[in-house]
Design a protein around this motif. Sequence first.
Motif, mmCIF file in Angstrom:
data_model
loop_
_atom_site.group_PDB
_atom_site.id
_atom_site.type_symbol
_atom_site.label_atom_id
_atom_site.label_comp_id
_atom_site.label_asym_id
_atom_site.label_seq_id
_atom_site.Cartn_x
_atom_site.Cartn_y
_atom_site.Cartn_z
ATOM 1 N N PRO A 192 0.821 -1.207 0.000
ATOM 2 C CA PRO A 192 0.000 0.000 0.000
ATOM 3 C C PRO A 192 0.862 1.267 0.000
ATOM 4 O O PRO A 192 1.876 1.330 0.688
ATOM 5 C CB PRO A 192 -0.801 -0.117 1.308
ATOM 6 C CG PRO A 192 -0.804 -1.577 1.630
ATOM 7 C CD PRO A 192 0.488 -2.126 1.094
ATOM 8 N N GLY A 193 0.471 2.239 -0.842
ATOM 9 C CA GLY A 193 1.150 3.537 -0.839
ATOM 10 C C GLY A 193 2.364 3.628 -1.743
ATOM 11 O O GLY A 193 2.924 4.707 -1.919
ATOM 12 N N LEU A 194 2.771 2.523 -2.376
ATOM 13 C CA LEU A 194 3.989 2.572 -3.205
ATOM 14 C C LEU A 194 3.708 2.915 -4.668
ATOM 15 O O LEU A 194 4.620 3.267 -5.409
ATOM 16 C CB LEU A 194 4.727 1.222 -3.140
ATOM 17 C CG LEU A 194 5.396 0.897 -1.807
ATOM 18 C CD1 LEU A 194 6.042 -0.489 -1.854
ATOM 19 C CD2 LEU A 194 6.442 1.947 -1.457
ATOM 20 N N HIS A 195 2.425 2.797 -5.075
ATOM 21 C CA HIS A 195 2.112 3.009 -6.491
ATOM 22 C C HIS A 195 1.144 4.159 -6.729
ATOM 23 O O HIS A 195 0.459 4.207 -7.751
ATOM 24 C CB HIS A 195 1.527 1.716 -7.099
ATOM 25 C CG HIS A 195 2.468 1.068 -8.055
ATOM 26 N ND1 HIS A 195 3.380 0.129 -7.672
ATOM 27 C CD2 HIS A 195 2.677 1.265 -9.378
ATOM 28 C CE1 HIS A 195 4.091 -0.241 -8.718
ATOM 29 N NE2 HIS A 195 3.682 0.434 -9.763
ATOM 30 N N THR A 196 1.103 5.091 -5.764
ATOM 31 C CA THR A 196 0.112 6.174 -5.858
ATOM 32 C C THR A 196 0.413 7.121 -7.028
ATOM 33 O O THR A 196 -0.447 7.902 -7.422
ATOM 34 C CB THR A 196 0.062 6.979 -4.551
ATOM 35 O OG1 THR A 196 1.403 7.320 -4.226
ATOM 36 C CG2 THR A 196 -0.548 6.189 -3.412
ATOM 37 N N PHE A 197 1.624 7.061 -7.572
ATOM 38 C CA PHE A 197 1.984 7.921 -8.715
ATOM 39 C C PHE A 197 1.328 7.437 -10.012
ATOM 40 O O PHE A 197 1.382 8.119 -11.032
ATOM 41 C CB PHE A 197 3.508 7.973 -8.901
ATOM 42 C CG PHE A 197 4.129 6.605 -9.047
ATOM 43 C CD1 PHE A 197 4.605 5.932 -7.940
ATOM 44 C CD2 PHE A 197 4.227 5.998 -10.288
ATOM 45 C CE1 PHE A 197 5.173 4.656 -8.061
ATOM 46 C CE2 PHE A 197 4.790 4.730 -10.419
ATOM 47 C CZ PHE A 197 5.262 4.062 -9.294
ATOM 48 N N GLY A 198 0.714 6.259 -9.978
ATOM 49 C CA GLY A 198 0.181 5.679 -11.214
ATOM 50 C C GLY A 198 -1.123 6.320 -11.668
ATOM 51 O O GLY A 198 -1.740 7.106 -10.949
ATOM 52 N N VAL A 199 -1.558 5.941 -12.864
ATOM 53 C CA VAL A 199 -2.823 6.451 -13.409
ATOM 54 C C VAL A 199 -3.996 5.804 -12.669
ATOM 55 O O VAL A 199 -3.850 4.764 -12.032
ATOM 56 C CB VAL A 199 -2.959 6.189 -14.929
ATOM 57 C CG1 VAL A 199 -1.811 6.838 -15.692
ATOM 58 C CG2 VAL A 199 -3.016 4.693 -15.241
ATOM 59 N N ASP A 200 -5.148 6.416 -12.781
ATOM 60 C CA ASP A 200 -6.350 5.924 -12.099
ATOM 61 C C ASP A 200 -6.756 4.555 -12.676
ATOM 62 O O ASP A 200 -6.848 4.378 -13.893
ATOM 63 C CB ASP A 200 -7.479 6.941 -12.290
ATOM 64 C CG ASP A 200 -8.750 6.462 -11.632
ATOM 65 O OD1 ASP A 200 -8.830 6.541 -10.401
ATOM 66 O OD2 ASP A 200 -9.652 5.979 -12.363
ATOM 67 N N VAL A 201 -7.015 3.611 -11.779
ATOM 68 C CA VAL A 201 -7.276 2.232 -12.214
ATOM 69 C C VAL A 201 -8.571 2.130 -13.030
ATOM 70 O O VAL A 201 -8.657 1.313 -13.962
ATOM 71 C CB VAL A 201 -7.275 1.270 -10.996
ATOM 72 C CG1 VAL A 201 -8.455 1.491 -10.075
ATOM 73 C CG2 VAL A 201 -7.207 -0.187 -11.441
ATOM 74 N N ASN A 202 -9.565 2.960 -12.720
ATOM 75 C CA ASN A 202 -10.838 2.877 -13.458
ATOM 76 C C ASN A 202 -10.706 3.442 -14.866
ATOM 77 O O ASN A 202 -11.228 2.864 -15.826
ATOM 78 C CB ASN A 202 -11.947 3.581 -12.669
ATOM 79 C CG ASN A 202 -12.287 2.784 -11.435
ATOM 80 O OD1 ASN A 202 -12.472 1.564 -11.494
ATOM 81 N ND2 ASN A 202 -12.334 3.447 -10.294
ATOM 82 N N GLU A 203 -9.960 4.554 -14.980
ATOM 83 C CA GLU A 203 -9.708 5.121 -16.321
ATOM 84 C C GLU A 203 -8.973 4.097 -17.185
ATOM 85 O O GLU A 203 -9.300 3.883 -18.345
ATOM 86 C CB GLU A 203 -8.767 6.322 -16.177
ATOM 87 C CG GLU A 203 -9.419 7.661 -16.297
ATOM 88 C CD GLU A 203 -8.396 8.749 -15.991
ATOM 89 O OE1 GLU A 203 -7.312 8.784 -16.616
ATOM 90 O OE2 GLU A 203 -8.698 9.557 -15.095
ATOM 91 N N PHE A 204 -7.952 3.498 -16.569
ATOM 92 C CA PHE A 204 -7.150 2.495 -17.283
ATOM 93 C C PHE A 204 -8.036 1.326 -17.735
ATOM 94 O O PHE A 204 -8.018 0.925 -18.901
ATOM 95 C CB PHE A 204 -6.012 2.010 -16.377
ATOM 96 C CG PHE A 204 -5.334 0.772 -16.871
ATOM 97 C CD1 PHE A 204 -4.524 0.815 -18.006
ATOM 98 C CD2 PHE A 204 -5.502 -0.447 -16.228
ATOM 99 C CE1 PHE A 204 -3.915 -0.336 -18.485
ATOM 100 C CE2 PHE A 204 -4.899 -1.589 -16.699
ATOM 101 C CZ PHE A 204 -4.104 -1.540 -17.830
ATOM 102 N N ALA A 205 -8.830 0.804 -16.804
ATOM 103 C CA ALA A 205 -9.652 -0.382 -17.113
ATOM 104 C C ALA A 205 -10.708 -0.064 -18.170
ATOM 105 O O ALA A 205 -10.986 -0.898 -19.044
ATOM 106 C CB ALA A 205 -10.296 -0.915 -15.838
ATOM 107 N N ASP A 206 -11.298 1.127 -18.125
ATOM 108 C CA ASP A 206 -12.291 1.513 -19.145
ATOM 109 C C ASP A 206 -11.654 1.490 -20.536
ATOM 110 O O ASP A 206 -12.243 0.992 -21.499
ATOM 111 C CB ASP A 206 -12.848 2.918 -18.859
ATOM 112 C CG ASP A 206 -13.857 2.910 -17.713
ATOM 113 O OD1 ASP A 206 -14.384 1.829 -17.389
ATOM 114 O OD2 ASP A 206 -14.091 3.996 -17.143
#
Length: 245
Positions: A192-206
Amino acid sequence: MNLAQNTILLTGGASGIGLALAVRFLQAGSTVIIVGRRADKLAEAQQLHPALITRVADVADAAERTELARWATATYPNLNVLVNNAGIQNRVQLTDENADWDTRRQEIVINVEAPIHLATLLIPHLRQQARAAIINVTSGLSFSPAAFVPIYSATKAALHSFTLSLRHQLKPTGIAVLEIVPPAVNTDLGGPGLHTFGVDVNEFADSVMARLAAGEEEVGYGTSEQARLASRAELDERFRMMNNR
Ligand SMILES: NC(=O)c1ccc[n+]([C@@H]2O[C@H](COP(=O)([O-])OP(=O)(O)OC[C@H]3O[C@@H](n4cnc5c(N)ncnc54)[C@H](OP(=O)(O)O)[C@@H]3O)[C@@H](O)[C@H]2O)c1
């Protein structure tokens, strides 16, 4: 691929990218069985999405993989899609002389051995199904490694390579072989907390689901889309940028 009317076995489906994909497949009208080690996380996901089917299994264990494939095909004879999504990521200092090999080996077992074994176990069943598919979740790091996660990056390069060979070998069987190539996505990967720089998971999955529905075989997003299409010179530059050299 058609997102509806599938019966899908999806590893690592209780959190992050796996859960986002599972929910979208459900909403599109597929049956989805999510797999993970933590019964509480699976129950949490099912509470939010009651149609999800859950199964506790550790894909690091060969006997558990065999039992998972046996159970899934016996209980859900229409199973036609395997999504190899489960993965772990460890920050590894290769000069650390006190490192424990078993801990390091886990990343190789979960990220490479397990998806290869699960694919192998399910091919005989999948080839009897209409619209069968194996979907492997690799990474932008399959194409250019991040040196602080050296084993992880190598496992994802291996899984990308395996995916190409699998697609080639399975062409005559009609089993489609697809690859999802995430960039850094905001999940609990690595802790937890190590990948917060990433893109939003819902945007990616859509975006991924729309492109799978449109028939694409290899789907990235943002920086991973650039990586999967990059020239060798661009990959070298990406390596330098990512690793501050
Ligand atoms: N997030 C990113 O930036 C990113 C980028 C590129 C690729 N990816 C890939 O995307 C996939 C999903 O990762 P995520 O980011 O969504 O992280 P995540 O939220 O940590 O999801 C990983 C899932 O895999 C499951 N898992 C791990 N080891 C397992 C095992 N031995 N047996 C069964 N399940 C296991 C975990 O559940 P349990 O712990 O309960 O087993 C967890 O639900 C991974 O393959 C990852 O490498 C992620």
